[in-house]
Design an enzyme around this catalytic site. Structure first.
Site, PDB file in Angstrom:
ATOM      1  N   HIS A 251       0.877  -1.176   0.000  1.00 25.19           N
ATOM      2  CA  HIS A 251       0.000   0.000   0.000  1.00 25.19           C
ATOM      3  C   HIS A 251       0.911   1.222   0.000  1.00 25.19           C
ATOM      4  O   HIS A 251       1.685   1.418   0.935  1.00 25.19           O
ATOM      5  CB  HIS A 251      -0.866  -0.032   1.260  1.00 25.19           C
ATOM      6  CG  HIS A 251      -1.836   1.101   1.371  1.00 25.19           C
ATOM      7  ND1 HIS A 251      -3.147   0.985   0.992  1.00 25.19           N
ATOM      8  CD2 HIS A 251      -1.684   2.370   1.823  1.00 25.19           C
ATOM      9  CE1 HIS A 251      -3.763   2.137   1.202  1.00 25.19           C
ATOM     10  NE2 HIS A 251      -2.905   2.996   1.705  1.00 25.19           N
TER      11      HIS A 251
ATOM     12  N   ASP B 199     -11.327  -4.154  -3.289  1.00 25.20           N
ATOM     13  CA  ASP B 199     -11.005  -3.427  -2.054  1.00 25.20           C
ATOM     14  C   ASP B 199     -12.140  -3.560  -1.039  1.00 25.20           C
ATOM     15  O   ASP B 199     -12.369  -2.653  -0.235  1.00 25.20           O
ATOM     16  CB  ASP B 199     -10.733  -1.942  -2.356  1.00 25.20           C
ATOM     17  CG  ASP B 199      -9.742  -1.342  -1.374  1.00 25.20           C
ATOM     18  OD1 ASP B 199      -9.134  -2.098  -0.603  1.00 25.20           O
ATOM     19  OD2 ASP B 199      -9.583  -0.112  -1.386  1.00 25.20           O
TER      20      ASP B 199
END
Lengths: 317, 433
Positions: free
Chosen positions: B188, B314
């Site tokens: 990330h 997600d």
């Protein structure tokens, strides 16, 4: 004694959540109605009965002296039953959510809820969950509509107009709801708005809100009719946004030397509470060009006008 | 032979196999949990006795989707989502493999927890579940996990979920070590210091809402750093969720240098933008934040060109407790397993991404990156297959969602195209009634 106001202005909406979305006519309608309350408030007999029977709850999640007392006085002068909820010491501290608090209060059938909250958008969220009218008394860095209205009223009474004036808003624009509401209102009424601040206190994209940008006071105050100072919170002065109080005052604090950059008849405003010696020098705050005390007076009148104009639109009005 | 173990013939379909770039009218035969063949004119006559023949006229038959990034609450937050409920949501959305993230409680940083997830999935889930394990212990970004043992236990990749490893030395050593085991490191890319108190994309709209912005640079800087570390270490690296135009430039340069770098974009960032937040709608608060529409369009273009390898949901279930709050205080995250394909089809219908590309990014490519067996219609591959009615119009009713939480940004959205059947290992796991 209950003499009807000459203005029969009605705010045809349920809530006042911000200046954004208000029309020119709605803003001037509120200002005109406010003028009548200014007159009323200077009389011995200040009491009206237009909100008789109505319940107003002031729900302040952030402490406030002047805004809360101003709303309280405004409601009482119009005859409403006003209750102040000191939220800091109540259920929210015990873990109740904003929505739960709203539902609980709503069950008591308030006609008007005046709310302040530290989070942008919190007042809008509350307004979706209650039956009465909601007035935003400041939400985070978003809006503080009654402050912008009282500022406009103060300017209009002293300058006779707003259109065509140059207004410099100086200081912590990034974290200021007062700045946002004023930028929108002054643009709607045709003023030229300038923001003056170090770049660390300007939000990205501010230039697209209809303002000119200046990074120093000489440039920013040049030709200004109104100089509006904003409060700088203590926690922003320690090096995170500006290096120190001394440096901030040296470059952005309003003293008589910097005020001289503005027009000779420029007037000085501050939404309070002031940090004397941080963003404004006492000699200016208390000087002949200051409108700061008058702003407080206008605050009560404007809040009466807002309460009155919204309540005229309530069911069974 | 029990009904659900019968061979299945998906007849008269439009067969779309992104693993071979094939798109043709034909039939597909499934038996004993694997694909037997997919070709023109198998017909009802050419199949074993007892085969269930399903007419798929006007419909697409494609590999089941592999969702490379889904946050599931099990273990630790079962009130939000369990492997069972997530798998039902997945089946309804055409996802036949969920790649779950390690930020559970406890964190998936120990091989016993990988083992737990796999056993729970086997016993309760109706689709495949493949866990990613933590890159650093406790997701703290300080010490690498037991990459070898975790891989042996079944972890398909390594990531710190929605957190970035800010210490460049830790990242370098972890990448170096990971290379020896040939695992994929998924990162990330958001610098937490630049995020600061930010809650949405930085710019005019944040300024108007009085919300603190997150600059694109928070993402770009972290990815730039990682590209240097990948050049140094040669490890396989995957950017977990890219969101902005500038990041794509960084990615493009890395590709030009032939670095082993791939990237995902979430369905949210491909189909929504910051303006969707409107009056502080917290269902549109995601991490990284929704960006400007220019960024969204650039992402769609990058998906079409192949610069973005993977589209993921997600999926991140959040309940009323964490979402019905002022915007800055609400949790980030949106559910997506059930809507990923339908939302993605918007890009196909508006002509910005070809169907084969979209399905490749949702099935074939994740399978390649994670070395999973699905993502193809080749004979012998596991029969993880979906049937899509590409043109069916529908309005999303949040109450009909299978996920435990209803925090969908596509609440009441008009969508075109939906999954009508999901087959996992040869059994129908979902059928649209």
């Amino acid at each position: 004694m209950n003499i009807a106001t000459k203005s029969s202005f009605v705010l045809n909406r349920r809530h006042l959540l911000g200046i954004e979305g208000l029309s020119y006519d709605e803003i001037t309608g509120l200002l005109d109605l406010s003028e009548e309350f200014v007159t009323l408030n200077r009389q011995v007999e200040k009491k009206r009965t237009s909100l008789r029977g109505r319940t107003q709850i002031n729900l302040f999640f952030e402490s406030s002296t002047r805004t809360q007392s101003s709303f309280e006085l405004a409601g009482k002068r119009l005859g409403a039953d006003v209750m102040n909820m000191a939220v800091g010491s109540s259920a929210m501290k015990k873990g109740e959510t904003l929505i739960d608090t709203a539902m609980t209060l709503n069950a008591m059938h308030p006609d008007i809820l005046v709310m302040r909250h530290h989070a942008s958008g919190a007042v809008e969220l509350l307004s979706q969950k209650v039956d009465g009218s909601v007035i935003n008394a400041g939400d985070g860095a978003h809006e503080h509509p009654t402050q912008a209205l009282l500022d406009a009223l103060t300017i209009r009474r002293n300058k006779g107009r707003i259109e065509g004036l140059t207004v410099a808003i100086c200081g912590d624009i990034m974290h200021s709801r007062v700045a946002r509401s004023n930028i929108v209102l002054l643009n709607t009424l045709g003023a030229r708005v300038r923001v003056v601040a170090p770049s660390t206190l300007l939000p990205a994209g501010i230039e697209r809100m209809g303002v000119e940008i200046a990074r120093d006071m000489r440039e920013g105050l040049a030709g200004a009719d109104i100089v509006m100072m904003l409060r700088l919170q203590r926690e922003r002065m320690n090096g995170s946004f500006v290096p120190s109080v001394q440096e901030y005052f040296a470059y952005y604090g309003l003293d008589s030397r910097k005020l001289a950059f503005a027009k000779p008849d420029a007037l000085v405003m501050h939404p309070g509470p002031m940090n004397r010696g941080v963003e404004i020098d006492s000699s200016v705050a208390d000087g002949a060009q200051s409108l700061i005390r008058e702003q407080v007076e206008m605050g009560v009148a404007v809040r009466m006008a807002v309460l009155e104009a919204l309540s005229r639109n309530l069911p069974n009005a | 032979m029990p009904a659900d173990r019968r061979p299945i013939l998906l007849a008269n379909a439009r067969i779309v196999d992104p693993s071979r770039d094939l798109d043709f009218p034909g039939d597909l035969l499934i038996a004993e949990g694997v694909i037997r063949e997919a070709k023109r004119g198998i017909g009802a006559a050419g199949v074993p006795q007892g085969t269930e023949v399903i007419d798929c006229r006007g419909k697409i038959v494609a590999p089941g989707l592999i969702d490379m990034r889904a946050f599931i609450g099990e273990p630790g937050a079962e009130h939000r989502e369990t492997l069972a409920t997530a798998s039902q949501a997945a089946a309804a959305g055409g996802v036949t493999t969920i790649v779950c993230q390690p930020d559970t409680s406890p964190v998936i940083d120990d091989h016993a927890i990988v083992d737990f997830i796999l056993r729970r999935a086997r016993d309760t889930a109706i689709v495949n579940v493949a866990p990613m394990a933590a890159l650093t212990k406790g997701l703290h970004g300080k010490e690498m996990t037991e990459i070898g043992l975790l891989k042996a236990a079944g972890a398909v990749a390594f990531t710190d979920g929605a957190r970035s490893v800010t210490n460049a030395q830790v990242m370098r050593r972890t990448l170096t070590y990971a290379r020896d085991f040939d695992v994929l490191v998924v990162h990330h890319t958001e610098d937490p210091d630049l995020i600061g108190e930010g809650v949405m994309n930085e710019g005019e709209f944040a300024a108007r809402l009085g919300l603190i912005g997150i600059p694109s640079a928070a993402e770009t800087i972290m990815l730039e750093r990682d590209m240097r570390l990948v050049a140094l270490t040669g490890s396989r690296y995957h950017a977990a969720s890219v969101t902005c135009r500038e990041t794509l430039d960084v990615l493009r340069r890395a590709r030009d240098q032939n670095l082993p770098v791939t990237a995902s974009a979430s369905i949210n960032h491909l189909t929504l933008n910051e303006l969707d937040i409107g009056p502080y709608r917290t269902f549109f608060k995601v991490s990284p934040p929704l960006r400007a529409n220019d960024d969204r369009a650039a992402l769609a273009e990058a998906l079409a060109s192949g610069l973005i390898d993977v589209v993921m949901s997600d999926h991140n279930p959040q309940d009323v407790e964490t979402k019905r709050l002022p915007f800055a205080e609400a949790a980030a995250g949106a559910i997506g397993l059930e809507t990923m394909l339908a939302a993605g089809l918007r890009l196909v219908h508006d002509g910005s991404v070809p169907l084969l590309r979209l399905l490749h990014a949702m099935s074939t490519r994740p399978a390649e990156l994670l070395t999973l067996p699905g993502g193809t219609l080749r004979a012998g591959a596991p029969a993880d297959i979906i049937v899509i009615d590409q043109d069916a119009p529908w309005v999303l009713d949040p109450d009909s969602l299978k996920s435990k939480c209803k925090n969908t940004p596509f609440d009441e959205a008009r969508l075109t195209g939906r999954v009508v059947r999901t087959i996992v290992a040869g059994r129908t796991a979902y059928e649209y009634a």
